[in-house]
Scaffold this motif. Structure first.
Motif, PDB file in Angstrom:
ATOM      1  N   TYR A  30       0.688  -1.361  -0.007  1.00  0.00           N
ATOM      2  CA  TYR A  30      -0.202  -0.549  -0.095  1.00  0.00           C
ATOM      3  C   TYR A  30       0.943   1.485  -0.064  1.00  0.00           C
ATOM      4  CZ  TYR A  30      -4.541  -3.071   0.921  1.00  0.00           C
ATOM      5  OH  TYR A  30      -5.224  -3.531   1.689  1.00  0.00           O
ATOM      6  N   SER A  32       0.546   5.276   0.930  1.00  0.00           N
ATOM      7  CA  SER A  32      -0.467   6.076   1.119  1.00  0.00           C
ATOM      8  C   SER A  32       0.584   7.205   2.067  1.00  0.00           C
ATOM      9  CB  SER A  32      -1.384   5.739   2.039  1.00  0.00           C
ATOM     10  OG  SER A  32      -0.929   5.221   3.196  1.00  0.00           O
ATOM     11  N   LEU A  37       3.851   0.157   2.314  1.00  0.00           N
ATOM     12  CA  LEU A  37       3.891  -0.435   3.183  1.00  0.00           C
ATOM     13  C   LEU A  37       3.418  -1.877   2.364  1.00  0.00           C
ATOM     14  CD1 LEU A  37       2.649  -1.179   6.865  1.00  0.00           C
ATOM     15  CD2 LEU A  37       0.146  -1.240   5.632  1.00  0.00           C
ATOM     16  N   ALA A  39       1.707  -4.935   3.390  1.00  0.00           N
ATOM     17  CA  ALA A  39       1.089  -5.660   3.813  1.00  0.00           C
ATOM     18  C   ALA A  39       1.095  -7.031   3.324  1.00  0.00           C
ATOM     19  CB  ALA A  39      -0.660  -4.914   3.513  1.00  0.00           C
ATOM     20  N   PRO A  58      -3.243 -12.305  13.938  1.00  0.00           N
ATOM     21  CA  PRO A  58      -3.389 -11.590  14.371  1.00  0.00           C
ATOM     22  C   PRO A  58      -3.717 -10.114  13.219  1.00  0.00           C
ATOM     23  CG  PRO A  58      -1.095 -11.633  14.187  1.00  0.00           C
ATOM     24  CD  PRO A  58      -2.081 -12.832  13.731  1.00  0.00           C
ATOM     25  N   SER A  59      -4.861  -9.410  13.955  1.00  0.00           N
ATOM     26  CA  SER A  59      -5.380  -8.367  13.452  1.00  0.00           C
ATOM     27  C   SER A  59      -4.532  -7.423  12.828  1.00  0.00           C
ATOM     28  CB  SER A  59      -5.595  -7.426  14.110  1.00  0.00           C
ATOM     29  OG  SER A  59      -6.116  -6.201  13.727  1.00  0.00           O
ATOM     30  N   GLY A  60      -4.698  -6.922  11.106  1.00  0.00           N
ATOM     31  CA  GLY A  60      -3.581  -6.486  11.072  1.00  0.00           C
ATOM     32  C   GLY A  60      -2.619  -6.960   9.898  1.00  0.00           C
ATOM     33  N   CYS A  61      -2.795  -8.900   9.365  1.00  0.00           N
ATOM     34  CA  CYS A  61      -1.446  -9.049   9.171  1.00  0.00           C
ATOM     35  C   CYS A  61      -1.915  -9.288   7.499  1.00  0.00           C
ATOM     36  CB  CYS A  61      -1.687 -10.204   9.805  1.00  0.00           C
ATOM     37  SG  CYS A  61      -3.239 -11.446   9.837  1.00  0.00           S
ATOM     38  N   GLY A  62      -3.364  -8.923   6.913  1.00  0.00           N
ATOM     39  CA  GLY A  62      -3.341  -8.246   5.534  1.00  0.00           C
ATOM     40  C   GLY A  62      -4.810  -9.543   5.393  1.00  0.00           C
ATOM     41  N   LYS A  63      -5.088 -10.399   6.124  1.00  0.00           N
ATOM     42  CA  LYS A  63      -6.624 -11.408   5.064  1.00  0.00           C
ATOM     43  C   LYS A  63      -7.379 -10.536   4.560  1.00  0.00           C
ATOM     44  CE  LYS A  63      -7.548 -11.290  10.174  1.00  0.00           C
ATOM     45  NZ  LYS A  63      -6.773 -10.944  10.844  1.00  0.00           N
ATOM     46  N   SER A  64      -7.761  -8.906   5.930  1.00  0.00           N
ATOM     47  CA  SER A  64      -8.809  -8.552   4.638  1.00  0.00           C
ATOM     48  C   SER A  64      -8.123  -7.920   2.925  1.00  0.00           C
ATOM     49  CB  SER A  64      -9.729  -7.073   5.043  1.00  0.00           C
ATOM     50  OG  SER A  64      -9.681  -7.676   6.203  1.00  0.00           O
ATOM     51  N   THR A  65      -7.006  -8.106   3.180  1.00  0.00           N
ATOM     52  CA  THR A  65      -6.666  -7.302   1.903  1.00  0.00           C
ATOM     53  C   THR A  65      -6.313  -8.818   0.746  1.00  0.00           C
ATOM     54  OG1 THR A  65      -5.366  -5.956   2.882  1.00  0.00           O
ATOM     55  CG2 THR A  65      -4.188  -6.529   1.332  1.00  0.00           C
ATOM     56  N   GLU A  74      -8.755  -4.579  -4.651  1.00  0.00           N
ATOM     57  CA  GLU A  74      -7.229  -4.156  -4.676  1.00  0.00           C
ATOM     58  C   GLU A  74      -7.293  -4.776  -5.525  1.00  0.00           C
ATOM     59  OE1 GLU A  74      -6.072  -1.525  -2.957  1.00  0.00           O
ATOM     60  OE2 GLU A  74      -7.893  -1.318  -0.812  1.00  0.00           O
TER      61      GLU A  74
END
Ligand SMILES: Nc1ncnc2c1ncn2[C@@H]1O[C@H](COP(=O)(O)OP(=O)(O)O)[C@@H](O)[C@H]1O
Ligand SMILES: [Mg+2]
Length: 277
Positions: A30, A32, A37, A39, A58-65, A74
């Motif tokens: 990403y 910005s 970053l 991800a 863990p939260s923020g590890c890129g699953k949604s990405t 994306e």
């Protein structure tokens, strides 16, 4: 012999089966405000037709990405993702996507919300209403067809959004923490319903959760991600027979064994992610 026949003769689903997902060396950077970053790093995974695969990490590890890249929302920075034989390059209309929000339109009744994707596809009013009715019945929402979203509980709205996604009959369903904001009892009921609707549908499900119990109860395989930049740490086959009883599964010895094994791996990554904040 055609490729399809050859694959059928070999006993496997054909390579072009649109329920198959192939992720090869996926990266996401990403950018910005001038900062970049990393991800997602070097994610390779083959998901078979009809499989229920869960991403845990863990939260923020890129699953949604990763889900967003599979949905084509994306761009892929490097590597590739294929659905069947087709590379995923733009918005992917061959997947259904259920996000954490239910995304029901507040000015439409439940029935018209569920039928909305069929309307977009040009299906006639009679047919789309009939199909929406039937599906609402199967998720226990008969009698609420003319209610507006604000008149429904969180669990009912979620069931409505699941019904809406199932109605369009995509070969792959992506689900991003779909039961996240719901209370424990409602979650169990929806997990049970999801397994019932999925079994025999032949659809592939890629599911994201941070709840290890939910992941074990639902999945054929669990993919554990490392803390950011996310890559695959380990993959586990959940060999608990189906049909599964989500209400009692945690009482079995095999569940406890799997829970302990996976929790040890997950805890390591959660601890690392926390140390960064
Ligand atoms: N649109 C975006 N722009 C910049 N950074 C993003 C964007 N979306 C997600 N990120 C960052 O990428 C990382 C992975 O995010 P995400 O895929 O949402 O993780 P998860 O779903 O595992 O919690 C996080 O550090 C997040 O802040
Ligand atoms: Mg997420």
């Amino acid at each position: 012999m055609t490729a399809l026949r050859r694959a059928a003769a070999a006993g496997g689903a054909p390579a072009g089966d649109p329920r198959r997902l192939t992720l090869e060396r996926l990266y996401k950077v990403y950018v910005s405000r001038g900062e970049s970053l990393l991800a997602v790093r070097d994610v390779s995974l083959k998901i078979e037709p009809g499989e229920f695969v869960t991403f845990l990490g863990p939260s923020g590890c890129g699953k949604s990405t990763v889900l967003n890249m599979l949905a084509g929302l994306e761009s892929i920075t490097d590597g590739s993702a294929h659905q069947g034989g087709r590379p995923i390059t733009g918005v992917n209309t061959d997947v259904g996507y259920i996000t954490q929000d239910d995304n029901l339109l507040p000015w439409r009744t439940l029935l018209d919300n569920v039928a909305f994707p069929l309307e977009l596809r040009g299906v006639g009013k009679g047919e789309r209403r009939e199909r929406a009715h039937e599906l609402l019945r199967s998720v226990g929402l008969a009698g609420f067809e003319s209610a507006y979203p604000h008149e429904l509980s969180g669990g009912m709205r979620k069931r409505g959004s699941i019904a809406r996604t199932l109605l369009v009959d995509e070969p792959v369903i992506l689900m991003d923490e779909p039961f996240g904001p719901l209370d424990a009892q409602t979650r169990l009921l929806l997990q049970d319903e999801l397994l019932r609707l999925w079994s025999g549908s032949g659809k592939t499900i890629v599911f994201v959760t941070h709840d290890l119990v939910e992941a074990i109860a639902l999945s054929d395989r669990i993919v554990i991600f490392t803390s950011t930049p996310g890559t695959i740490k380990s993959i586990h086959t959940i060999d608990i027979p189906r049909p599964r009883d989500v209400f009692h599964i945690y009482e079995t010895d095999r569940f406890t064994e799997l829970f302990d094994l996976l929790w040890a791996e997950l805890r390591e990554e959660i601890t690392k992610a926390r140390a960064r904040h």
